[in-house]
Design a protein around this motif. Structure first.
Motif, PDB file in Angstrom:
ATOM      1  N   LEU A 265      55.925 -12.432 -25.532  1.00  0.00           N
ATOM      2  CA  LEU A 265      56.229 -13.561 -24.646  1.00  0.00           C
ATOM      3  C   LEU A 265      57.610 -14.163 -24.870  1.00  0.00           C
TER       4      LEU A 265
ATOM      5  N   LEU B 102      54.005 -19.830 -16.967  1.00  0.00           N
ATOM      6  CA  LEU B 102      55.057 -19.856 -17.991  1.00  0.00           C
ATOM      7  C   LEU B 102      56.380 -19.345 -17.431  1.00  0.00           C
TER       8      LEU B 102
ATOM      9  N   TYR C  57      50.604 -20.687 -24.591  1.00  0.00           N
ATOM     10  CA  TYR C  57      50.075 -19.690 -23.659  1.00  0.00           C
ATOM     11  C   TYR C  57      48.554 -19.734 -23.614  1.00  0.00           C
TER      12      TYR C  57
END
Length: 442
Positions: free
Chosen positions: A412, A235, A203
């Motif tokens: 995430l 992403l 990330y």
């Protein structure tokens, strides 16, 4: 992760039998076996690295009896390494002299008062010829607290039979993978998608490539700007396009490597550290002939990508009873000569720029080759690595990095559930809380 929460931030080690080459570098010192003439022992605490003892022996030879360096191997996993050092330093243990710090720990150890500042001649020598990105990881608040030992950076690895001309942007990567899938060919994009530092590194690389920031420059507040949100969008698109492997959420470095390396692999693109190159030579020689590499994908066409730096730095403990000798030992362990040896024998990229163009093999008296490698034979991708290192991504520098990393990897995961705007808001809130809790114990 450098990391990725594993040894050397994904640096890996080469399995070729290169230990014997250390004899060509130095003869093992009798003093190393018998101790120093002064009785001074310099304890080095560092991650397991296959041929690091040869480097230690080399430096003991150079010390000429004034002190003896002893290599104390830390646990293999990075969390275990940090925990062992943190607990001992919190107790002001004066038996620790040189500390092998993951690049994300320097700010924490400096702020806690555990790492001594590098000044004067030691500082000048530690900084000489070092690439700016790796050097930044050894600093905190404009002061140097470690000497860079090795760095690391992720590349995109691909099979030239599937994509003779590699895609340059994330949009092109996704489009190429979809096209290959429609053609019934291997198509997957594999990377470190598990809930750990590897996902944070991924990330951060995309964020940096998009011109964004997660934290402010001083590491004291949350930034999460447009570039950081754009990285969330990338992403999300990458992991919902049907082009990632089923085991993505369990994939760390080795799982990612194996999914690309396996015979019959459905992977066309791999984001990973350079250790995958020597591993492929042994794991799948047929595919190794066609495995190529390029820089991390661009977030915006024409804007250079910025892949996250990994690696290790060497700090001197504030509690060391032999600080002058500890600084000297650390400088030797990460000298240009020893960085080259570690690069070709253990696959850890140097931080000193000149080493990349050093043509000499380990044994200068013999021709370079598989049994006597130089940077060219051991690191055919060295120019791409060096190019990427000149435009790197650096993880947020903060004493609370451990807390910040845990929050990011949790929020995430899984990346397919990312809702860019909502996830950004959650990150802003939870990272702010993490920054306010600056405890250093695990």
């Amino acid at each position: 992760m450098g990391s990725t929460r594993r040894v050397g931030r994904g640096a890996g080690s080469r399995s070729r039998p290169l230990v014997t080459l250390g004899v060509a570098l130095v003869a093992t010192s009798v003093l190393a076996a018998c101790g120093s003439e002064t009785g001074k022992t310099i304890n080095v605490y560092y991650a397991p690295e296959e041929n690091f003892q040869t480097v230690v022996d080399n430096c003991n030879e150079q010390a000429n009896g004034r002190y003896q360096i002893v290599y104390n191997k830390l646990p293999r996993d990075a969390d275990g390494q940090r925990e062992q050092m943190v607990r001992r330093l919190a107790a002001e243990d004066d038996e620790m002299d040189v500390l092998g710090l993951d690049v994300t720990w320097v700010a924490e150890f400096a702020e806690a008062g555990w790492a001594a500042e590098w000044t004067g001649k030691n500082k000048a020598e530690a900084e000489e010829g070092v690439l700016p990105g790796p050097l930044e990881t050894a600093m905190w608040q404009d002061k140097l607290y470690a000497a860079t030992k090795n760095t690391n950076i992720q590349l995109m690895w691909y099979d030239e039979r599937l994509t003779p001309e590699p895609p340059e942007t994330w949009d092109e990567v996704i489009a190429a993978a979809k096209r290959l899938k429609q053609q019934g060919k291997p198509y997957q994009v594999v990377f470190t998608g598990a809930q750990y530092e590897g996902l944070v590194s991924m990330y951060n690389s995309i964020t940096e490539s998009a011109g964004g920031q997660i934290l402010s420059d001083d590491g004291l507040s949350v930034e999460m700007d447009e570039g950081a949100v754009r990285a969330l969008e990338i992403l999300h698109e990458l992991t919902t396009a049907g082009i990632t492997a089923p085991g993505l959420t369990n994939a760390q470095e080795d799982e990612t490597r194996l999914s690309f390396e396996a015979k019959g692999s459905q992977a066309a693109f791999q984001l990973n550290w350079p250790f995958v190159y020597p591993a492929m030579q042994e794991g799948n020689p047929e595919r190794a002939e066609h495995m190529k590499w390029t820089r991390f994908p661009e977030a915006t066409a024409g804007e250079p990508s910025r892949s996250t730096i990994g690696g290790y730095n060497l700090a001197v403990s504030s509690y060391s009873k032999h600080q002058p000798e500890a600084f000297e030992a650390a400088l030797c362990l990460r000298s240009a000569e020893n960085q080259k040896f570690s690069a070709v024998s253990d696959g850890v990229p140097p931080t000193i720029e000149s080493v990349y163009n050093d043509p000499e093999p380990i044994d200068p008296s013999k021709p370079a080759g598989d049994d006597n490698p130089n940077m060219e034979t051991a690191y055919p991708m060295k120019d791409t690595i060096l190019d990427a290192l000149k435009e790197p991504g650096v993880r947020p520098l903060t004493p609370a990095y451990q807390n910040v990393s845990t929050v990011i990897s949790t929020v995430l995961s899984p990346p397919s559930s990312i809702d860019p705007q909502a996830t950004a808001e959650r990150l802003r809130s939870e990272i702010t809380d993490a920054l306010e809790s600056k405890g250093v114990l695990p």
